[in-house]
Design a protein around this motif. Structure first.
Motif, PDB file in Angstrom:
ATOM      1  N   UNK A 295       0.817  -1.216   0.000  1.00 51.91           N
ATOM      2  CA  UNK A 295       0.000   0.000   0.000  1.00 51.91           C
ATOM      3  C   UNK A 295       0.851   1.266   0.000  1.00 51.91           C
ATOM      4  N   UNK A 296       2.053   1.204   0.560  1.00 52.22           N
ATOM      5  CA  UNK A 296       2.975   2.340   0.492  1.00 52.22           C
ATOM      6  C   UNK A 296       3.413   2.577  -0.951  1.00 52.22           C
ATOM      7  N   UNK A 297       3.748   1.507  -1.655  1.00 53.32           N
ATOM      8  CA  UNK A 297       4.163   1.637  -3.052  1.00 53.32           C
ATOM      9  C   UNK A 297       3.022   2.186  -3.912  1.00 53.32           C
ATOM     10  N   UNK A 298       1.797   1.722  -3.649  1.00 55.21           N
ATOM     11  CA  UNK A 298       0.641   2.229  -4.386  1.00 55.21           C
ATOM     12  C   UNK A 298       0.435   3.721  -4.145  1.00 55.21           C
ATOM     13  N   UNK A 299       0.545   4.141  -2.900  1.00 49.17           N
ATOM     14  CA  UNK A 299       0.369   5.551  -2.570  1.00 49.17           C
ATOM     15  C   UNK A 299       1.387   6.413  -3.305  1.00 49.17           C
ATOM     16  N   UNK A 300       2.613   5.938  -3.397  1.00 54.79           N
ATOM     17  CA  UNK A 300       3.668   6.726  -4.037  1.00 54.79           C
ATOM     18  C   UNK A 300       3.492   6.816  -5.547  1.00 54.79           C
ATOM     19  N   UNK A 301       3.054   5.742  -6.197  1.00 54.95           N
ATOM     20  CA  UNK A 301       2.907   5.830  -7.657  1.00 54.95           C
ATOM     21  C   UNK A 301       1.725   6.707  -8.053  1.00 54.95           C
ATOM     22  N   UNK A 302       0.778   6.915  -7.134  1.00 54.00           N
ATOM     23  CA  UNK A 302      -0.369   7.784  -7.419  1.00 54.00           C
ATOM     24  C   UNK A 302      -0.049   9.251  -7.139  1.00 54.00           C
ATOM     25  N   UNK A 303       0.916   9.531  -6.298  1.00 53.49           N
ATOM     26  CA  UNK A 303       1.207  10.886  -5.825  1.00 53.49           C
ATOM     27  C   UNK A 303       1.845  11.726  -6.943  1.00 53.49           C
ATOM     28  N   UNK A 304       1.194  12.851  -7.324  1.00 54.13           N
ATOM     29  CA  UNK A 304       1.670  13.645  -8.454  1.00 54.13           C
ATOM     30  C   UNK A 304       3.051  14.241  -8.207  1.00 54.13           C
ATOM     31  N   UNK A 305       3.430  14.435  -6.951  1.00 57.63           N
ATOM     32  CA  UNK A 305       4.756  14.972  -6.649  1.00 57.63           C
ATOM     33  C   UNK A 305       5.818  13.890  -6.784  1.00 57.63           C
ATOM     34  N   UNK A 306       5.552  12.728  -6.217  1.00 58.00           N
ATOM     35  CA  UNK A 306       6.523  11.634  -6.305  1.00 58.00           C
ATOM     36  C   UNK A 306       6.640  11.124  -7.735  1.00 58.00           C
ATOM     37  N   UNK A 307       5.556  11.238  -8.513  1.00 56.22           N
ATOM     38  CA  UNK A 307       5.593  10.809  -9.918  1.00 56.22           C
ATOM     39  C   UNK A 307       6.636  11.565 -10.746  1.00 56.22           C
ATOM     40  N   UNK A 308       7.057  12.730 -10.286  1.00 56.10           N
ATOM     41  CA  UNK A 308       8.040  13.517 -11.038  1.00 56.10           C
ATOM     42  C   UNK A 308       9.392  12.804 -11.103  1.00 56.10           C
ATOM     43  N   UNK A 309       9.622  11.883 -10.206  1.00 57.50           N
ATOM     44  CA  UNK A 309      10.852  11.092 -10.193  1.00 57.50           C
ATOM     45  C   UNK A 309      10.575   9.785 -10.935  1.00 57.50           C
ATOM     46  N   UNK A 310      10.895   9.746 -12.225  1.00 55.78           N
ATOM     47  CA  UNK A 310      10.548   8.579 -13.042  1.00 55.78           C
ATOM     48  C   UNK A 310      11.295   7.328 -12.584  1.00 55.78           C
TER      49      UNK A 310
ATOM     50  N   UNK B 190      12.038   6.536  -9.472  1.00 50.39           N
ATOM     51  CA  UNK B 190      11.313   6.000  -8.319  1.00 50.39           C
ATOM     52  C   UNK B 190       9.987   5.385  -8.765  1.00 50.39           C
ATOM     53  N   UNK B 191       9.324   5.982  -9.748  1.00 45.53           N
ATOM     54  CA  UNK B 191       8.082   5.412 -10.260  1.00 45.53           C
ATOM     55  C   UNK B 191       8.333   4.011 -10.805  1.00 45.53           C
ATOM     56  N   UNK B 192       9.373   3.864 -11.632  1.00 43.72           N
ATOM     57  CA  UNK B 192       9.691   2.543 -12.185  1.00 43.72           C
ATOM     58  C   UNK B 192      10.000   1.549 -11.082  1.00 43.72           C
ATOM     59  N   UNK B 193      10.778   1.983 -10.098  1.00 45.17           N
ATOM     60  CA  UNK B 193      11.166   1.070  -9.022  1.00 45.17           C
ATOM     61  C   UNK B 193       9.958   0.658  -8.191  1.00 45.17           C
ATOM     62  N   UNK B 194       9.029   1.576  -7.950  1.00 44.62           N
ATOM     63  CA  UNK B 194       7.834   1.216  -7.195  1.00 44.62           C
ATOM     64  C   UNK B 194       6.963   0.226  -7.962  1.00 44.62           C
ATOM     65  N   UNK B 195       6.845   0.409  -9.274  1.00 44.74           N
ATOM     66  CA  UNK B 195       6.106  -0.563 -10.088  1.00 44.74           C
ATOM     67  C   UNK B 195       6.796  -1.919 -10.024  1.00 44.74           C
ATOM     68  N   UNK B 196       8.112  -1.902 -10.082  1.00 45.91           N
ATOM     69  CA  UNK B 196       8.877  -3.151  -9.994  1.00 45.91           C
ATOM     70  C   UNK B 196       8.634  -3.833  -8.644  1.00 45.91           C
TER      71      UNK B 196
ATOM     72  N   UNK C  25      -4.189  -8.329  -8.822  1.00 42.69           N
ATOM     73  CA  UNK C  25      -4.187  -6.881  -9.002  1.00 42.69           C
ATOM     74  C   UNK C  25      -3.923  -6.203  -7.662  1.00 42.69           C
ATOM     75  N   UNK C  26      -3.127  -5.138  -7.718  1.00 43.97           N
ATOM     76  CA  UNK C  26      -2.784  -4.442  -6.486  1.00 43.97           C
ATOM     77  C   UNK C  26      -3.974  -3.663  -5.944  1.00 43.97           C
ATOM     78  N   UNK C  27      -4.675  -2.895  -6.810  1.00 40.57           N
ATOM     79  CA  UNK C  27      -5.780  -2.080  -6.346  1.00 40.57           C
ATOM     80  C   UNK C  27      -6.799  -1.902  -7.464  1.00 40.57           C
ATOM     81  N   UNK C  28      -8.049  -1.599  -7.074  1.00 39.59           N
ATOM     82  CA  UNK C  28      -9.143  -1.434  -8.023  1.00 39.59           C
ATOM     83  C   UNK C  28      -9.842  -0.111  -7.752  1.00 39.59           C
ATOM     84  N   UNK C  29     -10.041   0.688  -8.817  1.00 34.87           N
ATOM     85  CA  UNK C  29     -10.789   1.946  -8.729  1.00 34.87           C
ATOM     86  C   UNK C  29     -12.159   1.751  -9.372  1.00 34.87           C
ATOM     87  N   UNK C  30     -13.095   2.614  -8.977  1.00 37.12           N
ATOM     88  CA  UNK C  30     -14.484   2.412  -9.402  1.00 37.12           C
ATOM     89  C   UNK C  30     -14.779   2.871 -10.828  1.00 37.12           C
ATOM     90  N   UNK C  31     -14.108   3.935 -11.287  1.00 33.97           N
ATOM     91  CA  UNK C  31     -14.611   4.645 -12.463  1.00 33.97           C
ATOM     92  C   UNK C  31     -13.631   4.686 -13.627  1.00 33.97           C
TER      93      UNK C  31
END
Length: 217
Positions: free
Chosen positions: A14-29, A31-37, A188-194
């Motif tokens: 859930x920490x990794x999920x929170x970080x890949x969604x965060x628009x500020x942390x997403x600026x570090x590509x 870290x984004x790749x590593x979190x997906x990994x 699947x890690x997480x599911x959104x409604x819409x």
């Protein structure tokens, strides 16, 4: 189809999920790749509990030890390009698996919200009787996964299919349930409604391929 949503339990996932969604942390590509990994590693660990095991004896410097070992012939199949970091995470755990890669993308012929899925490049080993892990980080409408599955059929009929995704929509999950065989599971890690009018997951995280590798033309 069995659906395993891992975020429902308490874990570091859930920490990794929170970080890949965060628009500020997403600026570090990077870290984004590593979190997906890392999400791929967690999903791979959970998935491994459902595979087949058999006894295997190894020789140590001081004797022998018998333990359970995976018996499945695993093929990792990723949808390019967004699937690569997730693929790497799974490959870290299934390091002796075979690998397949396929390109699938949305094509908007009228430059509007309507699109079709184009499948082009495909490199795959034979998959007859094997365990295929079909990897796509974003399960939005589900149409890309279905198009890839149709293309896979020419390489054989797998023993079972495990779809591995990071974030999906309820509509996308319902769609693939109607188009994949019964011996399919979704991890699947997480599911959104819409989904929005363009078929993107809300709140989602944006374009996973662009966030990992930069914007495309």
């Amino acid at each position: 189809m069995k659906v395993y949503q891992i975020s429902r339990g308490n874990s570091i996932l859930n920490k990794f999920l929170q970080e890949i969604r965060d628009v500020e942390i997403q600026k570090d590509s990077m870290r984004f790749r590593r979190n997906i990994e890392r999400i791929g590693e967690v999903l791979g660990y959970e998935l491994s509990k459902k595979l087949e095991y058999g006894k295997q004896t190894v020789t140590t410097p001081l004797g022998e030890k018998t333990a359970d070992a995976i018996q499945n012939d695993v093929v990792l199949c990723s949808i390019l390009r967004a699937g690569l970091p997730l693929h790497n995470g799974l490959l870290n755990y299934f390091d002796d698996s075979e690998n397949a890669f396929i390109s699938a993308y949305r094509y908007h012929p009228n430059n509007d919200e309507e699109f079709e899925i184009i499948v082009e490049y495909f490199a795959s080993p034979p998959i007859e009787g094997k365990t295929v892990l079909l990897i796509d980080p974003m399960l939005a409408t589900g149409r890309s996964l279905v198009s890839v599955y149709q293309a896979l059929k020419k390489y054989g009929t797998p023993k079972e299919i495990h779809i591995v995704s990071v974030i999906g929509s309820l509509d996308g999950i319902d769609y693939i349930k109607n188009h994949f065989p019964v011996n399919t599971s979704l991890w699947i890690a997480d599911v959104d409604n819409d989904l929005n009018s363009k078929g993107y997951i809300v709140p989602g995280l944006g374009d996973a391929g662009d966030l990992a590798f930069g914007q495309k033309m």
